[in-house]
Design a protein around this motif. Structure first.
Motif, PDB file in Angstrom:
ATOM      1  N   ASN A  60      -6.919 -10.630   7.685  1.00  0.00           N
ATOM      2  CA  ASN A  60      -5.719 -11.021   6.948  1.00  0.00           C
ATOM      3  C   ASN A  60      -5.617 -10.298   5.613  1.00  0.00           C
ATOM      4  O   ASN A  60      -4.526  -9.899   5.203  1.00  0.00           O
ATOM      5  N   LEU A  61      -6.750 -10.131   4.934  1.00  0.00           N
ATOM      6  CA  LEU A  61      -6.749  -9.425   3.653  1.00  0.00           C
ATOM      7  C   LEU A  61      -6.333  -7.974   3.829  1.00  0.00           C
ATOM      8  O   LEU A  61      -5.532  -7.442   3.045  1.00  0.00           O
ATOM      9  N   VAL A  62      -6.834  -7.324   4.854  1.00  0.00           N
ATOM     10  CA  VAL A  62      -6.450  -5.933   5.119  1.00  0.00           C
ATOM     11  C   VAL A  62      -4.959  -5.860   5.429  1.00  0.00           C
ATOM     12  O   VAL A  62      -4.261  -4.957   4.961  1.00  0.00           O
ATOM     13  N   GLY A  63      -4.442  -6.823   6.157  1.00  0.00           N
ATOM     14  CA  GLY A  63      -3.009  -6.854   6.443  1.00  0.00           C
ATOM     15  C   GLY A  63      -2.175  -7.039   5.186  1.00  0.00           C
ATOM     16  O   GLY A  63      -1.121  -6.409   5.024  1.00  0.00           O
ATOM     17  N   GLU A  64      -2.636  -7.897   4.276  1.00  0.00           N
ATOM     18  CA  GLU A  64      -1.916  -8.101   3.013  1.00  0.00           C
ATOM     19  C   GLU A  64      -1.922  -6.839   2.163  1.00  0.00           C
ATOM     20  O   GLU A  64      -0.924  -6.501   1.526  1.00  0.00           O
ATOM     21  N   VAL A  65      -3.038  -6.136   2.149  1.00  0.00           N
ATOM     22  CA  VAL A  65      -3.122  -4.895   1.364  1.00  0.00           C
ATOM     23  C   VAL A  65      -2.221  -3.826   1.977  1.00  0.00           C
ATOM     24  O   VAL A  65      -1.563  -3.061   1.265  1.00  0.00           O
ATOM     25  N   GLU A  80      -8.519   8.096  -2.226  1.00  0.00           N
ATOM     26  CA  GLU A  80      -8.810   6.733  -1.785  1.00  0.00           C
ATOM     27  C   GLU A  80      -9.001   5.820  -2.989  1.00  0.00           C
ATOM     28  O   GLU A  80      -9.778   6.112  -3.889  1.00  0.00           O
ATOM     29  N   ASP A  81      -8.291   4.690  -3.025  1.00  0.00           N
ATOM     30  CA  ASP A  81      -8.345   3.735  -4.127  1.00  0.00           C
ATOM     31  C   ASP A  81      -9.133   2.513  -3.673  1.00  0.00           C
ATOM     32  O   ASP A  81      -8.701   1.795  -2.778  1.00  0.00           O
ATOM     33  N   CYS A  82     -10.289   2.290  -4.300  1.00  0.00           N
ATOM     34  CA  CYS A  82     -11.140   1.162  -3.903  1.00  0.00           C
ATOM     35  C   CYS A  82     -11.247   0.093  -4.990  1.00  0.00           C
ATOM     36  O   CYS A  82     -12.006  -0.853  -4.836  1.00  0.00           O
ATOM     37  N   THR A  83     -10.540   0.232  -6.107  1.00  0.00           N
ATOM     38  CA  THR A  83     -10.649  -0.749  -7.181  1.00  0.00           C
ATOM     39  C   THR A  83      -9.438  -1.669  -7.264  1.00  0.00           C
ATOM     40  O   THR A  83      -9.579  -2.871  -7.392  1.00  0.00           O
ATOM     41  N   THR A  84      -8.239  -1.123  -7.186  1.00  0.00           N
ATOM     42  CA  THR A  84      -7.031  -1.933  -7.341  1.00  0.00           C
ATOM     43  C   THR A  84      -6.887  -3.000  -6.265  1.00  0.00           C
ATOM     44  O   THR A  84      -6.609  -4.158  -6.589  1.00  0.00           O
ATOM     45  N   PRO A  85      -7.078  -2.699  -4.977  1.00  0.00           N
ATOM     46  CA  PRO A  85      -6.894  -3.745  -3.962  1.00  0.00           C
ATOM     47  C   PRO A  85      -7.869  -4.906  -4.127  1.00  0.00           C
ATOM     48  O   PRO A  85      -7.514  -6.062  -3.940  1.00  0.00           O
ATOM     49  N   LYS A  86      -9.106  -4.593  -4.522  1.00  0.00           N
ATOM     50  CA  LYS A  86     -10.120  -5.635  -4.652  1.00  0.00           C
ATOM     51  C   LYS A  86      -9.764  -6.607  -5.763  1.00  0.00           C
ATOM     52  O   LYS A  86      -9.815  -7.817  -5.589  1.00  0.00           O
ATOM     53  N   SER A  87      -9.368  -6.089  -6.903  1.00  0.00           N
ATOM     54  CA  SER A  87      -9.081  -6.969  -8.030  1.00  0.00           C
ATOM     55  C   SER A  87      -7.763  -7.706  -7.864  1.00  0.00           C
ATOM     56  O   SER A  87      -7.596  -8.814  -8.343  1.00  0.00           O
ATOM     57  N   THR A  88      -6.816  -7.123  -7.165  1.00  0.00           N
ATOM     58  CA  THR A  88      -5.489  -7.727  -7.055  1.00  0.00           C
ATOM     59  C   THR A  88      -5.356  -8.655  -5.863  1.00  0.00           C
ATOM     60  O   THR A  88      -4.797  -9.740  -5.977  1.00  0.00           O
ATOM     61  N   TYR A  89      -5.874  -8.272  -4.698  1.00  0.00           N
ATOM     62  CA  TYR A  89      -5.588  -9.004  -3.469  1.00  0.00           C
ATOM     63  C   TYR A  89      -6.746  -9.833  -2.932  1.00  0.00           C
ATOM     64  O   TYR A  89      -6.541 -10.667  -2.066  1.00  0.00           O
ATOM     65  N   ALA A  90      -7.948  -9.618  -3.416  1.00  0.00           N
ATOM     66  CA  ALA A  90      -9.090 -10.400  -2.926  1.00  0.00           C
ATOM     67  C   ALA A  90      -8.971 -11.893  -3.231  1.00  0.00           C
ATOM     68  O   ALA A  90      -9.432 -12.712  -2.433  1.00  0.00           O
ATOM     69  N   PRO A  91      -8.366 -12.307  -4.353  1.00  0.00           N
ATOM     70  CA  PRO A  91      -8.222 -13.762  -4.565  1.00  0.00           C
ATOM     71  C   PRO A  91      -7.360 -14.463  -3.521  1.00  0.00           C
ATOM     72  O   PRO A  91      -7.342 -15.688  -3.460  1.00  0.00           O
ATOM     73  N   ALA A  99     -17.639 -10.052  -4.817  1.00  0.00           N
ATOM     74  CA  ALA A  99     -18.669  -9.164  -5.364  1.00  0.00           C
ATOM     75  C   ALA A  99     -19.148  -8.172  -4.306  1.00  0.00           C
ATOM     76  O   ALA A  99     -19.480  -7.029  -4.621  1.00  0.00           O
ATOM     77  N   ASP A 100     -19.196  -8.604  -3.053  1.00  0.00           N
ATOM     78  CA  ASP A 100     -19.690  -7.757  -1.969  1.00  0.00           C
ATOM     79  C   ASP A 100     -18.578  -7.070  -1.186  1.00  0.00           C
ATOM     80  O   ASP A 100     -18.850  -6.272  -0.296  1.00  0.00           O
ATOM     81  N   LEU A 101     -17.346  -7.372  -1.511  1.00  0.00           N
ATOM     82  CA  LEU A 101     -16.203  -6.847  -0.759  1.00  0.00           C
ATOM     83  C   LEU A 101     -15.910  -5.397  -1.145  1.00  0.00           C
ATOM     84  O   LEU A 101     -15.942  -5.028  -2.307  1.00  0.00           O
ATOM     85  N   LEU A 102     -15.656  -4.591  -0.141  1.00  0.00           N
ATOM     86  CA  LEU A 102     -15.201  -3.217  -0.356  1.00  0.00           C
ATOM     87  C   LEU A 102     -13.910  -3.058   0.430  1.00  0.00           C
ATOM     88  O   LEU A 102     -13.894  -3.191   1.651  1.00  0.00           O
ATOM     89  N   ILE A 103     -12.818  -2.819  -0.283  1.00  0.00           N
ATOM     90  CA  ILE A 103     -11.533  -2.610   0.371  1.00  0.00           C
ATOM     91  C   ILE A 103     -10.877  -1.399  -0.265  1.00  0.00           C
ATOM     92  O   ILE A 103     -10.748  -1.300  -1.472  1.00  0.00           O
ATOM     93  N   CYS A 104     -10.521  -0.430   0.564  1.00  0.00           N
ATOM     94  CA  CYS A 104     -10.015   0.846   0.082  1.00  0.00           C
ATOM     95  C   CYS A 104      -8.677   1.174   0.751  1.00  0.00           C
ATOM     96  O   CYS A 104      -8.481   0.886   1.928  1.00  0.00           O
ATOM     97  N   VAL A 105      -7.800   1.795  -0.014  1.00  0.00           N
ATOM     98  CA  VAL A 105      -6.485   2.190   0.472  1.00  0.00           C
ATOM     99  C   VAL A 105      -6.331   3.682   0.261  1.00  0.00           C
ATOM    100  O   VAL A 105      -6.699   4.218  -0.786  1.00  0.00           O
ATOM    101  N   GLN A 106      -5.763   4.361   1.232  1.00  0.00           N
ATOM    102  CA  GLN A 106      -5.451   5.783   1.099  1.00  0.00           C
ATOM    103  C   GLN A 106      -4.096   6.036   1.729  1.00  0.00           C
ATOM    104  O   GLN A 106      -3.834   5.644   2.851  1.00  0.00           O
TER     105      GLN A 106
END
Length: 149
Positions: A60-65, A80-91, A99-106
Protein backbone atom coordinates in the motif's frame (compact mmCIF):
# COMPACT_ATOMS: atom_id res chain seq x y z
CA UNK A 1 -1.39 -65.08 61.96
CA UNK A 2 1.71 -65.66 59.96
CA UNK A 3 2.44 -64.81 56.34
CA UNK A 4 2.14 -61.78 54.10
CA UNK A 5 -1.35 -60.84 55.27
CA UNK A 6 -0.18 -60.64 58.87
CA UNK A 7 2.75 -58.39 58.04
CA UNK A 8 0.66 -56.10 55.85
CA UNK A 9 2.69 -56.86 52.68
CA UNK A 10 -0.15 -57.93 50.40
CA UNK A 11 -2.57 -55.10 51.13
CA UNK A 12 0.26 -52.53 50.81
CA UNK A 13 1.28 -54.04 47.46
CA UNK A 14 -2.30 -53.98 46.24
CA UNK A 15 -2.74 -50.34 47.25
CA UNK A 16 0.38 -49.44 45.25
CA UNK A 17 -1.02 -51.21 42.18
CA UNK A 18 -4.29 -49.42 42.66
CA UNK A 19 -2.42 -46.12 42.86
CA UNK A 20 -0.50 -46.88 39.62
CA UNK A 21 -3.75 -47.74 37.85
CA UNK A 22 -5.47 -44.61 39.11
CA UNK A 23 -6.43 -42.11 36.40
CA UNK A 24 -6.65 -39.13 38.72
CA UNK A 25 -4.78 -36.19 37.23
CA UNK A 26 -4.53 -37.69 33.73
CA UNK A 27 -7.12 -35.23 32.40
CA UNK A 28 -5.07 -32.31 33.71
CA UNK A 29 -1.92 -33.62 32.05
CA UNK A 30 -3.70 -34.24 28.73
CA UNK A 31 -5.31 -30.80 28.86
CA UNK A 32 -1.95 -29.14 29.57
CA UNK A 33 -0.31 -30.86 26.60
CA UNK A 34 -3.24 -30.01 24.33
CA UNK A 35 -3.24 -26.39 25.50
CA UNK A 36 0.48 -26.13 24.75
CA UNK A 37 -0.03 -27.32 21.17
CA UNK A 38 -3.06 -25.03 20.75
CA UNK A 39 -1.11 -22.01 22.07
CA UNK A 40 1.79 -22.73 19.71
CA UNK A 41 -0.58 -22.94 16.73
CA UNK A 42 -2.38 -19.77 17.81
CA UNK A 43 0.86 -17.78 18.17
CA UNK A 44 2.16 -19.04 14.85
CA UNK A 45 -1.09 -18.06 13.15
CA UNK A 46 -0.94 -14.59 14.67
CA UNK A 47 2.67 -14.22 13.56
CA UNK A 48 1.86 -15.23 10.00
CA UNK A 49 -1.02 -12.75 10.05
CA UNK A 50 1.37 -10.01 11.18
CA UNK A 51 3.76 -10.97 8.38
CA UNK A 52 1.06 -10.71 5.70
CA UNK A 53 -0.20 -7.47 7.23
CA UNK A 54 3.30 -5.96 7.00
CA UNK A 55 3.66 -7.14 3.40
CA UNK A 56 0.30 -5.58 2.51
CA UNK A 57 1.24 -2.34 4.32
CA UNK A 58 4.43 -2.11 2.28
CA UNK A 59 2.48 -2.75 -0.92
CA UNK A 60 0.00 0.00 0.00
CA UNK A 61 2.84 2.40 0.79
CA UNK A 62 4.47 1.77 -2.58
CA UNK A 63 1.11 2.40 -4.24
CA UNK A 64 0.69 5.69 -2.37
CA UNK A 65 4.17 6.82 -3.40
CA UNK A 66 3.42 5.93 -7.05
CA UNK A 67 0.23 8.01 -6.91
CA UNK A 68 2.08 10.92 -5.33
CA UNK A 69 4.87 10.72 -7.92
CA UNK A 70 2.37 10.99 -10.75
CA UNK A 71 1.02 14.24 -9.28
CA UNK A 72 4.29 15.66 -7.94
CA UNK A 73 6.61 15.81 -10.94
CA UNK A 74 9.63 16.81 -8.84
CA UNK A 75 9.52 13.53 -6.90
CA UNK A 76 12.21 11.19 -8.20
CA UNK A 77 12.97 13.29 -11.26
CA UNK A 78 16.15 12.01 -12.93
CA UNK A 79 18.19 10.30 -10.20
CA UNK A 80 16.73 7.85 -7.71
CA UNK A 81 15.21 9.68 -4.70
CA UNK A 82 15.31 7.67 -1.47
CA UNK A 83 14.81 10.43 1.13
CA UNK A 84 11.65 12.36 0.23
CA UNK A 85 9.23 9.39 0.01
CA UNK A 86 10.38 7.99 3.36
CA UNK A 87 9.92 11.20 5.30
CA UNK A 88 6.68 12.22 3.60
CA UNK A 89 4.71 9.02 3.02
CA UNK A 90 5.96 6.51 5.60
CA UNK A 91 3.70 7.92 8.36
CA UNK A 92 0.73 6.68 6.30
CA UNK A 93 1.52 3.15 7.47
CA UNK A 94 2.04 3.22 11.25
CA UNK A 95 2.92 -0.49 11.53
CA UNK A 96 6.10 -0.06 9.48
CA UNK A 97 9.21 0.95 11.37
CA UNK A 98 10.46 3.90 9.33
CA UNK A 99 14.02 3.56 10.65
CA UNK A 100 14.51 0.36 8.64
CA UNK A 101 12.37 1.33 5.66
CA UNK A 102 13.96 1.99 2.28
CA UNK A 103 11.66 3.42 -0.36
CA UNK A 104 13.02 4.91 -3.56
CA UNK A 105 11.41 6.65 -6.53
CA UNK A 106 12.89 7.13 -9.99
CA UNK A 107 11.22 8.92 -12.88
CA UNK A 108 12.55 8.47 -16.41
CA UNK A 109 11.44 10.01 -19.68
CA UNK A 110 11.95 8.14 -22.91
CA UNK A 111 10.46 9.73 -25.97
CA UNK A 112 6.94 10.74 -25.04
CA UNK A 113 6.54 8.24 -22.19
CA UNK A 114 7.17 8.90 -18.50
CA UNK A 115 7.96 5.84 -16.37
CA UNK A 116 7.94 5.91 -12.59
CA UNK A 117 9.64 3.10 -10.67
CA UNK A 118 9.10 2.73 -6.92
CA UNK A 119 11.01 0.22 -4.83
CA UNK A 120 10.36 -0.45 -1.14
CA UNK A 121 12.14 -2.85 1.22
CA UNK A 122 11.99 -3.48 4.94
CA UNK A 123 13.52 -6.26 7.08
CA UNK A 124 11.07 -8.48 8.96
CA UNK A 125 11.86 -10.70 11.93
CA UNK A 126 9.44 -13.24 13.39
CA UNK A 127 8.75 -12.83 17.12
CA UNK A 128 7.30 -16.18 18.17
CA UNK A 129 9.64 -18.76 19.68
CA UNK A 130 8.65 -21.34 17.06
CA UNK A 131 9.81 -19.14 14.18
CA UNK A 132 12.45 -17.29 16.19
CA UNK A 133 15.59 -16.43 14.31
CA UNK A 134 13.80 -16.52 10.98
CA UNK A 135 14.05 -13.20 9.22
CA UNK A 136 13.10 -12.07 5.76
CA UNK A 137 13.32 -8.91 3.74
CA UNK A 138 9.96 -7.75 2.50
CA UNK A 139 10.24 -5.99 -0.83
CA UNK A 140 7.78 -4.48 -3.24
CA UNK A 141 8.45 -2.94 -6.64
CA UNK A 142 5.97 -1.13 -8.81
CA UNK A 143 6.16 0.62 -12.16
CA UNK A 144 3.76 3.05 -13.80
CA UNK A 145 4.07 4.45 -17.31
CA UNK A 146 2.00 7.17 -18.93
CA UNK A 147 2.31 9.46 -21.93
CA UNK A 148 3.78 12.79 -20.93
CA UNK A 149 5.97 15.60 -22.02
Amino acid sequence: MNGPAASGGLPRFMSRCRMLRSRRGSVAVEWALGALVFAALLLTGMELGRYYFMAQSLQNLVGEVIRAAVVNTALGDGAEDCTTPKSTYAPLTPMINTADLLICVQRTRVGGTVTINVRGTIPYAFLTPILNGTSRTLSETSQYSYPGS
